[in-house]
Design a protein around this motif. Structure first.
Motif, short mmCIF file in Angstrom:
data_model
loop_
_atom_site.label_atom_id
_atom_site.label_comp_id
_atom_site.label_asym_id
_atom_site.label_seq_id
_atom_site.Cartn_x
_atom_site.Cartn_y
_atom_site.Cartn_z
N LYS A 301 0.83 -1.20 0.00
CA LYS A 301 0.00 0.00 0.00
C LYS A 301 0.87 1.25 0.00
N GLU A 302 0.46 2.23 -0.80
CA GLU A 302 1.23 3.47 -0.92
C GLU A 302 1.43 4.13 0.45
N SER A 303 0.40 4.07 1.28
CA SER A 303 0.45 4.73 2.59
C SER A 303 1.41 4.03 3.56
N GLU A 304 1.80 2.80 3.23
CA GLU A 304 2.66 2.03 4.14
C GLU A 304 4.07 1.82 3.61
N LYS A 305 4.31 2.15 2.35
CA LYS A 305 5.58 1.83 1.72
C LYS A 305 6.78 2.34 2.53
N TRP A 306 6.82 3.67 2.76
CA TRP A 306 8.00 4.25 3.37
C TRP A 306 7.89 4.35 4.90
N SER A 307 6.71 4.12 5.42
CA SER A 307 6.55 4.19 6.87
C SER A 307 6.69 2.83 7.53
N GLU A 308 6.13 1.79 6.90
CA GLU A 308 6.13 0.46 7.50
C GLU A 308 7.21 -0.47 6.92
#
Length: 344
Positions: A301-308
């Motif tokens: 998911k785009e929202s999780e790529k760089w954070s998770e």
């Protein structure tokens, strides 16, 4: 075998050697890339009307006049492809349109019936499909599964996948293998497929007798069945530890949504694709490496790529920038590099 062939062809000191290669139009670019400049190329066309007539006359041991009309019908319906001519004759015999008269020691046929009752077989795919519908249910299901394994496959892989497939269906297929007889039953199914000329076997490796057979079995599967089989095959490769296991696993899992739905961690498939891309890069298959990288990144998911999943996405995006550059896709490489630098 390809590496050996390339070595022989590139050895300028090797003399008095004639090498004959057969390739299809879709493989012409690769074949010609490894051939020396002085090669001689022969184009093999479909059989002419004369050759079809001679082939049928030889198979039926009949006079030229007796089979003239039959030859015209078969030529029109098969376009002179030798494989399809023979398949057409076999289908006629199975459907009772071609029978052997023991007393007269000759073959009997009715061209009017053949013209009318075989009219749905103008397409080669339809011709092969008609034969498939007459197959034993379990043989047909096994060959459908095999069609997703590739043009050739090992007996062990067929065994593993078929057992899981039958178990996933709760043995709903008639005469499905039991826990005590599954190996023996599956070996019998493979032997029947060989006897029916769908497969041929070399040691423990099986392959389809023709790529169109593989295509017909594959197309006869429903989408949800393909998804189930790809999931089983992909997981089977994940349990292996060979150099190519991740490559084959990704190739199958990418074709089903079921794995992504089951996965506890959304990055699992991305990691598998990353391993597959690394394998492709090691084999200089850069274009395929890019495909695996893009597919793997798209599953997060785009929202999780760089954070998770920072480390994984950072490595994959860096690799993508490198592969795009190697392939001469400089704009795509620049975009990937800018993303890496922005996130670093």
């Amino acid at each position: 075998s390809e590496a050996i062939l390339e070595t022989i062809l590139q050895d300028s000191e090797m003399k008095n050697v004639i090498i004959i290669l057969a390739y299809r139009n879709e493989n012409a670019e690769y074949a010609k890339s490894i051939l020396p400049s002085d090669y001689v190329d022969f184009s093999i066309q479909n059989l002419s009307s004369t050759h079809v007539h001679e082939l049928i006359s030889s198979k039926l041991r009949s006079g030229a006049t007796e089979i003239e009309e039959l030859s015209k019908i078969i030529l029109r319906k098969t376009l002179g492809n030798p494989f399809h001519v023979l398949e057409f004759l076999s289908t006629m015999e199975r459907e009772g349109l071609l029978t052997f008269d023991v007393n007269a020691s000759s073959w009997d046929f009715d061209v009017v019936r053949i013209e009318s009752e075989m009219k749905m077989s103008d397409s080669v795919v339809e011709l092969l499909s008609r034969r498939i519908t007459c197959l034993d249910t379990n043989v047909r299901k096994m060959l459908q599964v095999c069609s997703l394994l590739g043009f050739q496959f090992s007996e062990k892989m067929v065994m593993n996948v078929m057992i899981e497939f039958f178990q996933s269906r709760n043995n709903s297929v008639s005469n499905a293998p039991t826990s005590t007889s599954e190996d023996r039953n599956l070996q019998m199914l493979l032997k029947r497929a060989v006897k029916e000329n769908y497969l041929e076997m070399t040691r423990d490796v099986y392959k389809f007798n023709h790529d169109k057979l593989q295509a017909v079995f594959c197309s006869s599967l429903k989408d949800f069945e393909k998804g189930e089989i790809h999931l089983i095959v992909g997981k089977s490769f994940l349990r292996q530890s060979s150099d190519t296991s991740a490559y084959h696993a990704a190739a199958h899992l990418n074709q089903t949504s079921l794995y992504h739905e089951e996965a506890e961690d959304a990055s699992n498939l991305a990691r598998i694709n990353f391993k597959a891309s690394n394998y492709c890069e090691s084999k200089s298959a850069f274009s395929e490496s890019i495909s695996f990288l893009k597919h793997g990144l798209s599953r997060i998911k785009e929202s999780e790529k760089w954070s998770e999943h920072f480390d994984l996405v950072f490595e994959m995006t860096s690799a993508l920038a490198r592969m795009e550059y190697v392939m001469g896709n400089y704009k795509a490489s620049l975009i990937a590099n800018q993303e890496v630098l922005r996130r670093a």
